[in-house]
Design an enzyme around this catalytic site. Structure first.
Site, PDB file in Angstrom:
ATOM      1  N   ASP A  71       1.345  -7.027 -15.977  1.00  9.56           N
ATOM      2  CA  ASP A  71       2.235  -6.197 -15.170  1.00  9.56           C
ATOM      3  C   ASP A  71       2.006  -4.704 -15.375  1.00  9.56           C
ATOM      4  O   ASP A  71       1.440  -4.263 -16.371  1.00  9.56           O
ATOM      5  CB  ASP A  71       3.697  -6.557 -15.430  1.00  9.56           C
TER       6      ASP A  71
ATOM      7  N   GLU B 233       5.532  -8.370 -19.274  1.00 11.82           N
ATOM      8  CA  GLU B 233       5.683  -7.913 -20.655  1.00 11.82           C
ATOM      9  C   GLU B 233       6.588  -6.694 -20.718  1.00 11.82           C
ATOM     10  O   GLU B 233       7.306  -6.492 -21.696  1.00 11.82           O
ATOM     11  CB  GLU B 233       4.310  -7.572 -21.246  1.00 11.82           C
TER      12      GLU B 233
END
Length: 394
Positions: free
Chosen positions: A85, A142
């Site tokens: 991400d 994350e």
């Protein structure tokens, strides 16, 4: 310096893949997706793993991708994780491959993490110089802060569906030379908790404070008292942080408000210290409010736990790294007060989280001018390939 064995993967084995790795990394950089929005990134990863012959499972814990590859009759198994991400930041690098989506950018290097593991994945599928099972975990979210991708994948049965003997992961490290590694056994990155303290007093006119219970005064006393939590409660050889990041209260100079709010970030490196910090923050906030005749409510939210590397797996990783790049390029990582949701994986499996240098002059993580250092791509890919081959030695 030990000689790099030709028996296992070397950085030179990836020289002819350098351009491809750079192209992949820059494609990912230009197309960032935020936590739990990684639809295109997950598809990009899954399609390549399938092309290389991996057994691919999509949508693990939402948008997680797991690629599994078996070779030989060995019963051992390894898991390696890369995060996918990006962050809600407007990129200011001016690079030709800058983010094509306004307000989103890969400001933490997850584009590089994903690329390095894809590079290792292609090499392992092509050479198959191992005996056992490889589980490559491409994790979303994350950066979520809570309810993260690691938690979602574990809840979705990650380790039951894809058993492993140990798990490994990495993060790039601005300030350390590209191609160098930093790691340590035991605590590496901090647990991160947040305390939101709401003080309820009695409002009134600023000229008549004796008729009020001033929550601003209570908050001011509370902020100062919270600074003693670490200095007077934590053993000096331990490390912890209590930072009051926000304080809000009032709307006008001649009005004493009803309420005030403090929000504090709390960091620790051991479960025992973490528990003690919560007790002391709660106790101090409650007692100071009562002493002033106010009441208080405390929302104490536990975030990511401590990243704790296991001794055996860290020693193994150190050996592999020294074989790959030489003793002088492998160092001891200082404990890092930032947090990382790889900690959740390490609560279930032994393993090691390590740091890969991103350049001494690299902008810091989460900066609008940050960029992952492409010089580290072949080193990282070779490292994952060699570590897998050594872990699942023929």
């Amino acid at each position: 310096m030990p000689q790099t064995s030709n028996e296992f993967a070397r950085i030179a084995d990836f020289d002819d893949r350098t351009a491809e790795l750079i192209e992949t990394r820059r494609h990912l950089h230009a197309h960032p997706e935020l936590s739990f929005e990684e639809h295109e990134t997950a598809a990009y990863v899954a399609d390549r793993l399938e092309r290389w012959g991996y057994e691919v499972t999509r949508n693990v814990g939402g948008l997680g991708v797991v690629g599994r590859l078996r070779q030989g009759a060995g019963g051992g198994s390894i898991a390696i994780r890369a995060d996918m991400d990006a962050l809600p930041i407007m990129e200011a690098t001016g690079l030709p491959y800058s983010s094509t989506t306004a307000g989103k950018m890969h400001a933490c290097g997850h584009d590089g993490h994903t690329t390095m593991l894809l590079g290792a994945a292609e090499y392992l599928a092509r050479t198959r110089h191992f005996n056992g099972t490889v589980n490559l975990i491409f994790q979303p979210a994350e950066e979520a802060g809570k309810g993260s991708g690691a938690q979602a994948m574990i809840k979705d049965g990650l380790f039951d569906r894809f058993p492993c003997d140990a798990i490994f992961g990495l993060h790039n490290h601005p300030g350390a030379p590209a191609g160098t590694f930093l790691l340590r056994p035991g605590p590496l990155m901090a647990a991160s908790d947040t305390a939101t303290i709401t003080i309820v007093g009695k409002g009134g006119h600023a000229s008549r404070p004796h008729l009020t219970v001033d929550p601003i005064v209570v908050a001011a006393n509370m902020v100062m008292a919270l600074q003693t939590v670490v200095s007077r409660n934590v053993n000096p050889i331990e490390t912890a942080v209590v930072t009051v990041g926000t304080i809000h209260g009032g709307t006008a100079s001649n009005v004493i408000p009803e309420t005030a709010e403090i929000v504090a970030s709390i960091r620790s490196f051991s479960p025992e210290v973490r528990d003690m910090l919560e007790r002391r923050v709660r106790g101090i906030a409650t007692s100071i409010a009562e002493a002033h005749g106010a009441s208080v409510s405390i929302d104490y939210e536990r975030g990511y736990p401590v990243v704790i590397n296991s001794e055996k797996e860290t020693a193994f990783a150190i050996d592999v790294l020294k074989e790959l790049v030489g003793d002088e390029k492998v160092g001891v990582c200082p404990m890092i007060p930032g947090s990382e949701d790889f900690a959740y994986f390490l609560e279930h499996k032994p393993g090691c989280f390590l740091r890969l240098g991103n350049g001494e002059n690299s902008p810091i993580l989460h900066s609008s001018k940050y960029d992952f250092n492409d010089d580290s791509l072949t080193t990282g890919a070779a490292m994952w390939a060699r570590l897998t081959e050594r872990f699942l030695s023929l």
